[in-house]
Motif scaffolding. Structure first.
Motif, PDB file in Angstrom:
ATOM      1  N   LYS A  13      78.401  57.622  23.399  1.00  0.00           N
ATOM      2  CA  LYS A  13      77.909  57.402  24.737  1.00  0.00           C
ATOM      3  C   LYS A  13      78.595  58.426  25.749  1.00  0.00           C
ATOM      4  O   LYS A  13      78.841  58.006  27.291  1.00  0.00           O
ATOM      5  N   ARG A  14      79.037  59.491  25.363  1.00  0.00           N
ATOM      6  CA  ARG A  14      79.642  60.446  26.232  1.00  0.00           C
ATOM      7  C   ARG A  14      78.893  60.955  27.204  1.00  0.00           C
ATOM      8  O   ARG A  14      77.768  61.075  27.094  1.00  0.00           O
ATOM      9  N   ALA A  34      64.441  60.259  31.538  1.00  0.00           N
ATOM     10  CA  ALA A  34      65.387  61.065  31.524  1.00  0.00           C
ATOM     11  C   ALA A  34      66.394  60.656  32.856  1.00  0.00           C
ATOM     12  O   ALA A  34      67.642  60.735  32.869  1.00  0.00           O
ATOM     13  N   MET A  35      65.414  60.106  34.018  1.00  0.00           N
ATOM     14  CA  MET A  35      66.004  59.775  34.864  1.00  0.00           C
ATOM     15  C   MET A  35      66.823  58.400  34.812  1.00  0.00           C
ATOM     16  O   MET A  35      68.196  58.461  35.485  1.00  0.00           O
ATOM     17  N   LYS A  40      72.441  56.702  34.623  1.00  0.00           N
ATOM     18  CA  LYS A  40      73.780  56.012  33.943  1.00  0.00           C
ATOM     19  C   LYS A  40      74.947  56.860  33.980  1.00  0.00           C
ATOM     20  O   LYS A  40      76.005  56.203  34.148  1.00  0.00           O
ATOM     21  N   VAL A  41      74.759  58.223  33.959  1.00  0.00           N
ATOM     22  CA  VAL A  41      75.795  59.020  33.752  1.00  0.00           C
ATOM     23  C   VAL A  41      76.492  59.375  35.107  1.00  0.00           C
ATOM     24  O   VAL A  41      77.676  59.740  35.237  1.00  0.00           O
ATOM     25  N   ALA A  42      75.734  59.091  36.125  1.00  0.00           N
ATOM     26  CA  ALA A  42      76.144  59.722  37.556  1.00  0.00           C
ATOM     27  C   ALA A  42      77.389  59.073  38.115  1.00  0.00           C
ATOM     28  O   ALA A  42      78.184  59.653  38.728  1.00  0.00           O
ATOM     29  N   GLU A  52      75.254  70.245  37.930  1.00  0.00           N
ATOM     30  CA  GLU A  52      74.232  70.321  37.170  1.00  0.00           C
ATOM     31  C   GLU A  52      73.473  69.185  37.134  1.00  0.00           C
ATOM     32  O   GLU A  52      72.223  68.871  37.136  1.00  0.00           O
ATOM     33  N   LEU A  53      74.124  67.946  37.007  1.00  0.00           N
ATOM     34  CA  LEU A  53      73.393  66.892  37.206  1.00  0.00           C
ATOM     35  C   LEU A  53      72.567  66.442  38.172  1.00  0.00           C
ATOM     36  O   LEU A  53      71.392  65.935  38.375  1.00  0.00           O
ATOM     37  N   LEU A  54      73.260  66.707  39.170  1.00  0.00           N
ATOM     38  CA  LEU A  54      72.401  66.602  40.580  1.00  0.00           C
ATOM     39  C   LEU A  54      71.143  67.414  40.467  1.00  0.00           C
ATOM     40  O   LEU A  54      70.104  66.869  41.186  1.00  0.00           O
TER      41      LEU A  54
END
Length: 413
Positions: A13-14, A34-35, A40-42, A52-54
């Motif tokens: 779950k990294r 995907a969203m 979850k990771v945000a 990059e996530l943004l």
């Protein structure tokens, strides 16, 4: 695929793993799932991957039609590292993916912070066109002209001219100009005309529309005169005369040379006389190039144009400036006092015999002495030591006089 993802996430779950899976889902166009992973990771990701996530979240929001959320992410991107580069990439991606409305929102957001960035105004115009809003596209350039300093109006005009050409909007722009009389749009159309081959349908269309143009700007008056003169339109003379009183020497010279070459009008004599006195080296083409005038626009007679400073937006209308423009103007106007000065300049110049014959041929040709010009051109077809530009000029003149054999022989050299 969903089962495999669940199995993978059961033991890993990294955040980096979630991002990789989310990006893989985006590649498979499963933007909703995907969203979910990106959200979850945000909350747990704060290293360089967060920026990059943004971007990934913003792209998903766009694909899911969540415009308001996209704008919020855009605001967050402005606080990230290398924000302008990321926003530019997002803006370009939205345009390429067919989201012109969303691209326009991002651009407007950026313009609030960078109101004098011309590229953003130009991008906004393109976004409006892609969304089917041509009126708003023109308005974007009008806003640019208001937002940028007055000394950058030529940049705005040139950018709008590029858009008109790239999107084939000439007829539409002429129709709008006929009813709206926008100085900016008039200037852009003149810029387009100055770049257009005189034998093209576009040139004929612009020449017809030019009867309704109004401008007090000497540079535009001179460019319009030059474009019309290349088409041998009689209206050219009036535009050149308007620019004769310019306080800018370059445009005053442009108008005088253009007027003399187009009509032989004696109104150009005082300016030409001053040029022969103060800049005799221009007769043979020395320093007769845009590089000698990096501080401002350069446009010498029908057929050549470049702008400074830095040549940042230089629409070259011909491959090279016509180095014989001043000589041609003096020959065409036929004023005895000017011709005498011209003879003295050529006599004093460091020229070899072939060059002297070359300039003599030009004087005869531009002065309307066709038989004399033909004889000189026949002799020059085999003359040594002429440079490439001179040979090309001779070939052009031979073509104009239907001297086929001499033209072929000159071109072969």
């Amino acid at each position: 695929a969903a089962t495999e993802i669940d199995q993978l996430l059961a033991w890993d779950k990294r955040p980096a793993t979630l991002m990789r899976i989310g990006n893989a889902l985006m590649d498979q166009r499963d933007f909703a799932q995907a969203m979910t992973l990106f959200e979850k990771v945000a909350g747990s990701l704060r290293d360089w991957n967060y920026e990059e996530l943004l971007m990934s979240r913003a792209k998903c929001r766009a694909k899911l039609g969540q415009a308001d959320d996209l704008v919020k992410l855009t605001e967050e991107l402005t606080r990230s590292g290398n924000a302008e580069w990321r926003l530019q990439n997002l803006q370009a991606w939205l345009g390429s993916e067919g989201f012109p409305d969303l691209a326009a929102r991002v651009i407007r957001f950026r313009l609030e912070k960078l109101p004098q960035k011309l590229d953003l105004h130009a991008a906004l115009a393109v976004a409006h066109l892609d969304a089917g809003r041509p009126a708003e596209a023109y308005a974007a350039y009008e806003s640019a002209a208001q937002a940028l300093p007055a000394d950058r109006v030529e940049e705005v005009r040139s950018s709008l001219a590029n858009l008109l050409i790239d999107r084939n909007l000439i007829a539409d722009a002429l129709a709008r100009q006929a009813t709206g009389n926008s100085p900016l749009l008039t200037g852009a159309l003149i810029e387009v005309f100055a770049r257009t081959d005189e034998k093209s349908d576009r040139a004929r269309l612009l020449a017809e529309g030019a009867v309704k143009f109004q401008t007090d700007a000497p540079d535009l008056q001179a460019k319009l005169g030059g474009a019309l003169a290349r088409m041998k339109r009689p209206e050219a003379a009036a535009w050149f005369r308007h620019a004769l009183d310019s306080t800018n020497e370059l445009w005053r010279v442009t108008a005088a040379v253009g007027l003399a070459r187009a009509t032989g009008d004696k109104a150009a004599v005082p300016i030409l006389a001053d040029l022969l006195k103060t800049k005799p080296h221009w007769v043979t083409g020395a320093e007769f190039s845009p590089m000698a005038f990096m501080s401002g626009p350069v446009y010498y007679g029908p057929g050549s144009y470049a702008v400074g400073p830095g040549m940042s937006s230089m629409p070259m209308i011909r491959p090279a400036l016509e180095n014989d423009a001043l000589l041609a103007a003096v020959a065409k106007i036929g004023e005895p006092s000017l011709l005498e000065k011209l003879d003295r300049i050529l006599a004093a110049a460091s020229l070899h015999d072939a060059e002297r014959d070359y300039y003599a041929a030009l004087v005869a040709y531009h002065g309307g002495r066709t038989n004399d010009a033909r004889a000189k051109l026949t002799a020059l077809a085999g003359a040594p030591k002429l440079n490439l530009a001179q040979l090309q000029n001779l070939a052009r003149i031979c073509a104009d006089l239907d001297m086929v054999a001499e033209r072929v022989k000159t071109l072969q050299r």
